[in-house]
Design an enzyme around this catalytic site. Structure first.
Site, mmCIF file in Angstrom:
data_model
loop_
_atom_site.group_PDB
_atom_site.id
_atom_site.type_symbol
_atom_site.label_atom_id
_atom_site.label_comp_id
_atom_site.label_asym_id
_atom_site.label_seq_id
_atom_site.Cartn_x
_atom_site.Cartn_y
_atom_site.Cartn_z
ATOM 1 C CG ASP A 32 10.186 40.945 -40.154
ATOM 2 O OD1 ASP A 32 9.735 42.115 -41.356
ATOM 3 O OD2 ASP A 32 9.236 39.550 -40.833
ATOM 4 C CG ASP A 81 9.722 39.372 -35.844
ATOM 5 O OD1 ASP A 81 11.240 38.972 -35.295
ATOM 6 O OD2 ASP A 81 8.616 38.702 -35.990
ATOM 7 C CG HIS A 105 16.539 35.922 -30.686
ATOM 8 N ND1 HIS A 105 17.183 36.232 -31.595
ATOM 9 C CD2 HIS A 105 18.886 36.265 -29.971
ATOM 10 C CE1 HIS A 105 17.926 37.647 -31.780
ATOM 11 N NE2 HIS A 105 18.654 37.250 -30.623
ATOM 12 C CB CYS A 106 11.352 35.048 -32.025
ATOM 13 S SG CYS A 106 12.612 34.206 -33.173
ATOM 14 C CD GLU A 129 21.909 39.468 -31.831
ATOM 15 O OE1 GLU A 129 21.477 39.126 -30.722
ATOM 16 O OE2 GLU A 129 21.810 39.882 -32.264
ATOM 17 C CG ASP A 149 16.242 34.555 -34.699
ATOM 18 O OD1 ASP A 149 15.942 34.837 -35.437
ATOM 19 O OD2 ASP A 149 15.471 35.624 -33.976
ATOM 20 C CG HIS A 169 12.875 36.603 -39.051
ATOM 21 N ND1 HIS A 169 11.575 36.097 -38.144
ATOM 22 C CD2 HIS A 169 12.253 37.627 -39.868
ATOM 23 C CE1 HIS A 169 10.653 37.421 -38.351
ATOM 24 N NE2 HIS A 169 11.295 38.299 -39.407
ATOM 25 C CG ASN A 208 14.319 31.768 -31.586
ATOM 26 O OD1 ASN A 208 14.550 32.374 -30.808
ATOM 27 N ND2 ASN A 208 14.925 32.818 -32.857
#
Length: 303
Positions: free
Chosen positions: A144, A97, A293-294, A7, A192, A190, A248
């Site tokens: 996801d 996702d 990030h999403c 990441e 993150d 999730h 995030n």
């Protein structure tokens, strides 16, 4: 070229999502039960087309993100359009996702909301030259891709409503050379907005969910930044994401982070670790359920 295993390595190519024709599904059988698991009781779960004002403001914010990434030398691609309102889907807002990338392999996950399968067609041209592994849809697997945090030769898998034990075991079988650690911090979805690896050896942790007792084993020896609170952003009628969406953020390289500009204390913390912080805004991150990030998907980071 698709090649990314963590990441934080220098970002070279990325997908940025879109809010065009965003929609709250009406016929999806899992989304229909959203009200049963949400802790929010002050307004109902939305149904039908997202208001056009929110779509337009979100797309303007996403365009600002694209401009910032290009200025940093990152190649940006966008998903193909699809009228989610006509097809009773969700949106292209959160590509993180939908697909899990490890190395040059793309995993087409069996998402919590079945209607999100239709999003795959929006990424066909982007992933056409990659090795794609499709998770079975008829074996009780739920995942996801944002339940997974990539750390090089290891991963974290958040067991939650959007990632079950069966999917964890399937993923371990598909990636035998990757050590995948199972985590279970909270009842949400999730990972993150809970765990943010900033660079090798440095991780930011959501202290309302992660404790000294349950911190993942992979972070033994890492320096940990514990975040105890964030600035809660506004939302339209219903918060599809909690206030912790403020954590995030997108790491562009080991010294550069894109972060919500409203998080002044968080920004000061990052700067104290000598990060260059690029403050931007997604005005409807809580309404639509996605931070920086999403709304992105790494395609190429330098190894």
């Amino acid at each position: 070229m698709i090649s990314t295993v963590n990441e934080w390595s220098p970002l070279k190519k990325i997908v940025v999502g879109s809010a065009t024709d965003a929609n709250w599904p009406v016929r999806d059988p899992v989304f229909a039960r959203e009200s049963e698991k949400t802790t929010w009781r002050e307004s109902p779960v939305p149904r039908g087309p997202v208001p056009q004002r929110i779509i337009e403001e979100t797309n303007a914010d996403l365009d600002g993100l694209v401009t910032a990434l290009i200025s940093l030398g990152v190649e940006v691609v966008r998903p193909d359009p699809l009228n989610f309102q006509t097809h009773d889907g969700l949106y292209n807002y959160c590509p993180r996702d939908r697909l899990l990338v490890h190395g040059s392999t793309v995993i087409d996950t069996a998402m919590m909301y079945p209607c999100r399968d239709m999003e795959l067609q929006c990424y066909h041209d982007i992933i056409q030259d990659a090795k794609v592994i499709s998770m079975p849809r008829d074996q009780g697997l739920v995942l996801d891709a944002a339940n997974v945090c990539r750390l090089g030769d290891s991963m974290l898998f958040l067991e939650s409503a959007s990632g079950n034990r069966a999917a964890y075991e399937w993923l371990c079988a598909q990636l035998p050379d990757v050590k995948i650690e199972l985590c279970n911090f909270y009842a949400g979805v999730h990972i993150d907005s809970t765990i943010v690896p900033l660079r090798e050896g440095l991780v930011m942790l959501n202290a309302s969910r992660v404790t000294f007792d349950n911190v993942p084993r992979v972070f033994e020896g890492w320096h940990k930044i514990w975040i105890t609170d964030v600035v809660a952003q506004d939302f339209y009628k219903y918060p599809y994401a909690s206030k912790w969406i403020a954590m995030n953020m997108l790491v562009v390289d080991p010294h550069t982070v894109i972060c919500d500009r409203n998080q002044t204390e968080l920004i000061r913390t990052l700067e104290s670790y000598r990060f260059r912080v690029i403050p931007l805004e997604l005005r409807h991150s809580r309404t639509l359920g996605g931070g920086f990030h999403c709304v992105t998907l790494d395609l190429h980071r330098e190894s």
